[in-house]
Write an enzyme that holds these catalytic residues in place. Structure first.
Site, PDB file in Angstrom:
ATOM      1  N   GLY A   1     -26.720 -91.031  59.255  1.00 16.66           N
ATOM      2  CA  GLY A   1     -25.278 -91.180  59.049  1.00 16.66           C
ATOM      3  C   GLY A   1     -24.930 -90.690  57.649  1.00 16.66           C
ATOM      4  N   ARG A   2     -23.882 -91.265  57.082  1.00 22.16           N
ATOM      5  CA  ARG A   2     -23.422 -90.793  55.756  1.00 22.16           C
ATOM      6  C   ARG A   2     -24.531 -90.903  54.712  1.00 22.16           C
ATOM      7  NH1 ARG A   2     -18.446 -93.856  57.771  1.00 22.16           N
ATOM      8  NH2 ARG A   2     -20.007 -95.496  57.765  1.00 22.16           N
ATOM      9  N   ILE A   3     -25.148 -92.107  54.601  1.00 25.18           N
ATOM     10  CA  ILE A   3     -26.144 -92.297  53.541  1.00 25.18           C
ATOM     11  C   ILE A   3     -27.441 -91.555  53.874  1.00 25.18           C
ATOM     12  CG2 ILE A   3     -27.517 -94.021  52.286  1.00 25.18           C
ATOM     13  CD1 ILE A   3     -25.107 -95.972  52.739  1.00 25.18           C
TER      14      ILE A   3
ATOM     15  N   ARG B   1     -28.884 -91.040  67.617  1.00 24.01           N
ATOM     16  CA  ARG B   1     -28.565 -91.123  69.032  1.00 24.01           C
ATOM     17  C   ARG B   1     -27.966 -89.805  69.504  1.00 24.01           C
ATOM     18  NH1 ARG B   1     -25.210 -96.488  68.429  1.00 24.01           N
ATOM     19  NH2 ARG B   1     -24.401 -95.118  66.808  1.00 24.01           N
TER      20      ARG B   1
ATOM     21  N   ALA C   1     -31.179-100.215  53.704  1.00 24.03           N
ATOM     22  CA  ALA C   1     -30.112-100.460  54.697  1.00 24.03           C
ATOM     23  C   ALA C   1     -29.842-101.964  54.803  1.00 24.03           C
ATOM     24  CB  ALA C   1     -30.484 -99.837  56.029  1.00 24.03           C
ATOM     25  N   ARG C   2     -30.598-102.662  55.642  1.00 27.14           N
ATOM     26  CA  ARG C   2     -30.488-104.118  55.729  1.00 27.14           C
ATOM     27  C   ARG C   2     -31.881-104.689  55.979  1.00 27.14           C
ATOM     28  NH1 ARG C   2     -26.365-103.818  53.483  1.00 27.14           N
ATOM     29  NH2 ARG C   2     -24.287-104.501  54.099  1.00 27.14           N
TER      30      ARG C   2
ATOM     31  N   GLU D   1     -31.920-112.842  52.039  1.00 24.77           N
ATOM     32  CA  GLU D   1     -31.494-112.686  50.639  1.00 24.77           C
ATOM     33  C   GLU D   1     -30.834-113.960  50.135  1.00 24.77           C
ATOM     34  OE1 GLU D   1     -29.201-109.089  50.165  1.00 24.77           O
ATOM     35  OE2 GLU D   1     -30.718-107.910  51.220  1.00 24.77           O
TER      36      GLU D   1
ATOM     37  N   HIS E   1     -30.847-105.744  45.814  1.00 26.41           N
ATOM     38  CA  HIS E   1     -29.684-105.214  46.546  1.00 26.41           C
ATOM     39  C   HIS E   1     -28.708-104.476  45.608  1.00 26.41           C
ATOM     40  CE1 HIS E   1     -27.445-105.835  50.576  1.00 26.41           C
ATOM     41  NE2 HIS E   1     -27.054-104.711  49.997  1.00 26.41           N
TER      42      HIS E   1
ATOM     43  N   GLY F   1     -27.988-101.109  45.868  1.00 24.27           N
ATOM     44  CA  GLY F   1     -27.597 -99.803  46.411  1.00 24.27           C
ATOM     45  C   GLY F   1     -26.296 -99.238  45.868  1.00 24.27           C
TER      46      GLY F   1
HETATM   47  P1  NAP Z   1     -23.212 -94.705  59.011  1.00 26.53           P
HETATM   48  O1  NAP Z   1     -22.587 -93.484  58.440  1.00 26.53           O
HETATM   49  O2  NAP Z   1     -22.523 -95.423  60.094  1.00 26.53           O
HETATM   50  O3  NAP Z   1     -24.692 -94.318  59.448  1.00 26.53           O
HETATM   51  C1  NAP Z   1     -25.493 -95.104  60.248  1.00 26.53           C
HETATM   52  C2  NAP Z   1     -26.226 -94.193  61.217  1.00 26.53           C
HETATM   53  O4  NAP Z   1     -27.105 -94.952  62.013  1.00 26.53           O
HETATM   54  C3  NAP Z   1     -25.257 -93.468  62.163  1.00 26.53           C
HETATM   55  O5  NAP Z   1     -25.513 -92.113  62.111  1.00 26.53           O
HETATM   56  C4  NAP Z   1     -25.581 -94.105  63.507  1.00 26.53           C
HETATM   57  O6  NAP Z   1     -25.218 -93.376  64.634  1.00 26.53           O
HETATM   58  C5  NAP Z   1     -27.044 -94.430  63.344  1.00 26.53           C
HETATM   59  N1  NAP Z   1     -27.559 -95.394  64.314  1.00 26.53           N
HETATM   60  C6  NAP Z   1     -28.771 -95.348  64.889  1.00 26.53           C
HETATM   61  N2  NAP Z   1     -28.950 -96.381  65.706  1.00 26.53           N
HETATM   62  C7  NAP Z   1     -27.830 -97.088  65.684  1.00 26.53           C
HETATM   63  C8  NAP Z   1     -27.410 -98.253  66.354  1.00 26.53           C
HETATM   64  N3  NAP Z   1     -28.197 -98.897  67.216  1.00 26.53           N
HETATM   65  N4  NAP Z   1     -26.179 -98.717  66.101  1.00 26.53           N
HETATM   66  C9  NAP Z   1     -25.367 -98.104  65.239  1.00 26.53           C
HETATM   67  N5  NAP Z   1     -25.720 -96.978  64.577  1.00 26.53           N
HETATM   68  C10 NAP Z   1     -26.942 -96.480  64.797  1.00 26.53           C
HETATM   69  O7  NAP Z   1     -23.456 -95.775  57.855  1.00 26.53           O
HETATM   70  P2  NAP Z   1     -23.821 -95.506  56.319  1.00 26.53           P
HETATM   71  O8  NAP Z   1     -22.561 -95.447  55.530  1.00 26.53           O
HETATM   72  O9  NAP Z   1     -24.771 -94.362  56.248  1.00 26.53           O
HETATM   73  O10 NAP Z   1     -24.551 -96.873  55.978  1.00 26.53           O
HETATM   74  C11 NAP Z   1     -25.754 -97.219  56.645  1.00 26.53           C
HETATM   75  C12 NAP Z   1     -26.138 -98.642  56.311  1.00 26.53           C
HETATM   76  O11 NAP Z   1     -26.604 -98.716  54.972  1.00 26.53           O
HETATM   77  C13 NAP Z   1     -24.979 -99.654  56.348  1.00 26.53           C
HETATM   78  O12 NAP Z   1     -24.749-100.139  57.656  1.00 26.53           O
HETATM   79  C14 NAP Z   1     -25.433-100.743  55.399  1.00 26.53           C
HETATM   80  O13 NAP Z   1     -26.050-101.786  56.123  1.00 26.53           O
HETATM   81  C15 NAP Z   1     -26.460-100.053  54.508  1.00 26.53           C
HETATM   82  N6  NAP Z   1     -26.022 -99.993  53.087  1.00 26.53           N
HETATM   83  C16 NAP Z   1     -26.750-100.664  52.141  1.00 26.53           C
HETATM   84  C17 NAP Z   1     -26.378-100.596  50.813  1.00 26.53           C
HETATM   85  C18 NAP Z   1     -27.154-101.304  49.742  1.00 26.53           C
HETATM   86  O14 NAP Z   1     -26.551-101.803  48.797  1.00 26.53           O
HETATM   87  N7  NAP Z   1     -28.464-101.337  49.799  1.00 26.53           N
HETATM   88  C19 NAP Z   1     -25.235 -99.865  50.431  1.00 26.53           C
HETATM   89  C20 NAP Z   1     -24.523 -99.211  51.428  1.00 26.53           C
HETATM   90  C21 NAP Z   1     -24.930 -99.275  52.759  1.00 26.53           C
HETATM   91  P3  NAP Z   1     -25.933 -92.092  65.354  1.00 26.53           P
HETATM   92  O15 NAP Z   1     -27.275 -92.510  65.778  1.00 26.53           O
HETATM   93  O16 NAP Z   1     -25.035 -91.804  66.458  1.00 26.53           O
HETATM   94  O17 NAP Z   1     -25.956 -91.026  64.317  1.00 26.53           O
END
Ligand code: NAP
Length: 312
Positions: free
Chosen positions: A148-150, A170, A229-230, A259, A277, A279
């Protein structure tokens, strides 16, 4: 009567003085339970669970503007059932989180924890060609669990280190593949092929425990695991067992199952770099996250669509 919005007290110094003009703000201390009352908006931190019990006590609530991109602390179905809008803070934290992920990749592969300890404990006796030899990223394979984005932002940064990319998703990310040469693989193949595996899927019912004992056994013994991530996506007990049995070269973690508890086995292990944590922890990003949460509250209270809504 003036509307009142409940906002996590820790956000006060990151927000403009009057974050929701026309509404009062009640600052919510992190340790205290979510109060009952006629509040119309709630801006929680990711450490606050917002479920059916909380919603029951907030009958006037119109929006939960989570100050995080992950919404695993919010019961989306319960909110949807009550017509409460849920929003998150995507995009504004992508760069900071991707940077921190790269910091962890470098920290574990170049053994920064062991090196820093050596100096801190006064045990460094001078340059030695055999000392703390690490793993070089150029030519190595980075596996992105979730692009995804990150995940994609981490992949783009890894190219600068000469890494090859593979990813799970997916649905295929064709533009990402064209731009980076990344190959889409099954999770099993990605785990078997990657030198560094980094986790970027959200935490939900289908991803919890995704990296468990079997997944860890598929990884190379020389490989590293990174999770920003989590915490509950990785089985912590299985991870500790793999580290202690020498079935992994190292781990870099920013997130944990319970946490702020971090198992002592991880804190003490020389090949485990564990962060609290961090990020999204830059001044610019944290201000942007708080600002986006407030923007969502203002939009919904004004009767407009939310800027960054999250579906149930
Ligand atoms: P995002 O853009 O929604 O990316 C998540 C990716 O995971 C998507 O591409 C998504 O869809 C894929 N994915 C694979 N299996 C999945 C499922 N079963 N359900 C939903 N999505 C699934 O989110 P992001 O902005 O990159 O952030 C990702 C995660 O990083 C966040 O949810 C958060 O928990 C974590 N995070 C942590 C910190 C920190 O401080 N450590 C900071 C920011 C975010 P496709 O498979 O369709 O591509």
């Amino acid at each position: 009567m003036t509307d009142t919005v409940l906002i996590a007290a820790e956000l006060a110094e990151l927000l403009d003085p009057d974050p929701v003009p026309g509404a009062q703000v009640a600052w919510l201390a992190s340790g205290s339970p979510t109060p009952a009352g006629a509040y119309v908006g709630l801006v929680p931190l990711l450490s606050r669970h917002v479920g059916a019990a909380e919603l029951e006590r907030l009958p006037q609530l119109r929006i939960v503007a989570n100050c995080a991109v992950g919404v695993d602390n919010v019961d989306l179905a319960a909110c949807a059932a009550r017509g409460v809008v849920v929003t998150n803070t995507p995009d504004v934290l992508t760069a900071a989180t991707a940077d921190l992920t790269v910091a962890l990749i470098l920290a574990v592969t170049r053994r920064l924890k062991e090196g820093a300890r050596l100096v801190e404990q006064g045990h460094w006796t001078g340059w030695d060609p055999r000392q703390l030899l690490g793993f070089e990223l150029a030519g190595a394979t980075l596996g992105l669990v979730g692009a995804g984005r990150i995940g994609r932002a981490v992949g783009c940064r890894a190219l600068a280190f000469g890494m090859q990319l593979c990813y799970t998703a997916r649905e295929a990310k064709r533009e990402f593949e064209r731009e980076t040469g990344a190959a889409r693989l099954s999770l099993e193949d990605l785990l078997a092929r990657s030198d560094v595996v980094t986790v970027h899927v959200p935490s939900n019912a289908t991803t919890r425990g995704l990296i468990g004992r079997d997944a860890l056994r598929r990884m190379k013994r020389s490989a590293y695991l990174i999770n920003t991530a989590r915490g509950d996506i990785v089985d912590e007990a299985a991870l500790i067992a793999a580290l202690e049995d020498g079935r992994l070269a190292g781990v870099g973690l920013d997130v944990y199952q319970r946490e702020p508890f971090v198992p002592d086995a991880l804190v003490r292990h020389p090949a485990a770099v564990v962060l609290p944590h961090l990020g999204s922890a830059t001044v610019r990003t944290r201000r942007a996250m708080a600002g986006l949460a407030a923007t969502n509250v203002r939009a919904v209270l004004a009767g407009h669509p939310a800027v960054t809504p999250v579906g149930a």
